[in-house]
Every structure is written in C-alpha cells, then in structure tokens.
Design a protein around this motif. Structure first.
Motif, PDB file in Angstrom:
ATOM      1  N   ALA A  72       0.838  -1.214   0.000  1.00 50.88           N
ATOM      2  CA  ALA A  72       0.000   0.000   0.000  1.00 50.88           C
ATOM      3  C   ALA A  72       0.865   1.253   0.000  1.00 50.88           C
ATOM      4  O   ALA A  72       0.569   2.228  -0.698  1.00 50.88           O
ATOM      5  CB  ALA A  72      -0.924  -0.003   1.207  1.00 50.88           C
ATOM      6  N   GLU A  75       2.231   1.633  -3.452  1.00 53.14           N
ATOM      7  CA  GLU A  75       1.192   2.158  -4.350  1.00 53.14           C
ATOM      8  C   GLU A  75       0.930   3.633  -4.063  1.00 53.14           C
ATOM      9  O   GLU A  75       0.745   4.433  -4.984  1.00 53.14           O
ATOM     10  CB  GLU A  75      -0.095   1.345  -4.190  1.00 53.14           C
ATOM     11  CG  GLU A  75       0.006  -0.046  -4.777  1.00 53.14           C
ATOM     12  CD  GLU A  75      -1.242  -0.882  -4.541  1.00 53.14           C
ATOM     13  OE1 GLU A  75      -2.217  -0.377  -3.931  1.00 53.14           O
ATOM     14  OE2 GLU A  75      -1.244  -2.042  -4.961  1.00 53.14           O
ATOM     15  N   ARG A  76       0.910   3.996  -2.765  1.00 52.35           N
ATOM     16  CA  ARG A  76       0.716   5.401  -2.402  1.00 52.35           C
ATOM     17  C   ARG A  76       1.828   6.265  -2.981  1.00 52.35           C
ATOM     18  O   ARG A  76       1.582   7.336  -3.537  1.00 52.35           O
ATOM     19  CB  ARG A  76       0.692   5.537  -0.878  1.00 52.35           C
ATOM     20  CG  ARG A  76       0.527   6.991  -0.410  1.00 52.35           C
ATOM     21  CD  ARG A  76       0.972   7.196   0.991  1.00 52.35           C
ATOM     22  NE  ARG A  76       2.414   6.932   1.052  1.00 52.35           N
ATOM     23  CZ  ARG A  76       3.098   6.791   2.162  1.00 52.35           C
ATOM     24  NH1 ARG A  76       2.509   6.862   3.299  1.00 52.35           N
ATOM     25  NH2 ARG A  76       4.387   6.542   2.144  1.00 52.35           N
TER      26      ARG A  76
END
Length: 164
Positions: A72, A75-76
């Motif tokens: 995550a 991806e961020r």
C-alpha cells in the motif's frame, strides 16, 4: 489413654477396611478418575496446539499485514509521484498558456499603439496641411490685394506653361 493408643484389632480392621475401600475405589472410581484426568490432559494438549496454531496464524496474518502495508505504501508513493507529475504538467501548461496569452496581449497592444500612432500622425499631418493651406491662403490673399501683382503672377505662370 485408650484413644491415643489403638488396639491391634482396631489397626487390623482399619487396615482391612482401607484395603477394601481401595479395591472398591479401584473397581468403581479409578477408571472414571483416570478417564477424566486423561480427558483433561487431552483437552489441555488440544488447547495448547490450538494456541500454537493461533499463534502461527497470528504471525502469518501479521506478515501478510506487513506485506500489504508495504504494498500500500508503494502504491501510495506511485500515486503521489503520478499526481506530482500531473500537477507539474498542468502547472507547466498553465504557464505556457499564460505566456502565450501575455505575448498575444502584448502584440495586440503593440498593434493598437501603432494604429493609434498612425492615426495621430495622420491627424497631425492633416492639421499641418490645413494650417499650411490656411497660411498660404492668407499670404496669397495678402499678396493679391494688389491688381498689378496679380497680373505679374499670371504672366509668369503663362511663361512657365509655354516652356513645358
């Protein structure tokens, strides 16, 4: 004193009754007690194995959560990088558009100034011409008040016309 020192018969009968009690307990109570103890031992082992399995599952879930958090965050970071890139692109396009618009406005202003300048120059020329004509007219009127001067001018002009 009799209470403190038991008779040998009492000891024998107590021993016999204790042995009988042991036999009865072994016959009727020993197996259920051992069964309950074994069941309890099995339950404890199952609980320990379940706790160990739960601990392993918890460790696995923690690792999965860490992996998901890492993914995550990656991806961020990608999304933030793309957003920054898009923002820079939009700002760059806006700057280019503003510069183009500014250049167009400056060019329009320059053209308008040149037009106004040409109009003003034409107006000045017209005024100068009008004033010149007016002055020439006044000078000529002043000079042609005399009839002799008019005749001389006419004769000079006629001479020039013949020469050409």
């Amino acid at each position: 004193m009799d209470i403190v020192q038991p008779a040998i018969g009492l000891v024998v009968w107590t021993l016999v009754s204790f042995v009988i009690l042991l036999i009865i307990l072994r016959k009727f109570a020993w197996k259920p007690i051992l069964g309950a103890v074994n069941e309890r031992e099995r339950n404890i082992e199952e609980a320990l194995s379940k706790a160990e399995a739960a601990k392993e599952e918890m460790s696995r879930l923690t690792n999965e959560n860490d992996a998901l958090l890492k993914q995550a965050r990656a991806e961020r970071d990608v999304i933030l990088a793309e957003a920054k890139k898009l923002k820079d692109q939009i700002v760059g396009e806006a700057k280019e558009a503003a510069q183009a618009e500014g250049a167009r406005m400056i060019e329009n202003a320059r053209i308008e100034i040149n037009n106004q300048k040409a109009i003003a120059m034409a107006d000045v020329k017209n005024q100068v011409a009008s004033l010149s004509i007016e002055i020439a007219e006044k000078i000529l009127r002043k000079q042609f008040e005399d009839a002799k001067k008019q005749d001389e001018l006419v004769s000079d002009l006629l001479k020039e016309v013949k020469l050409k």
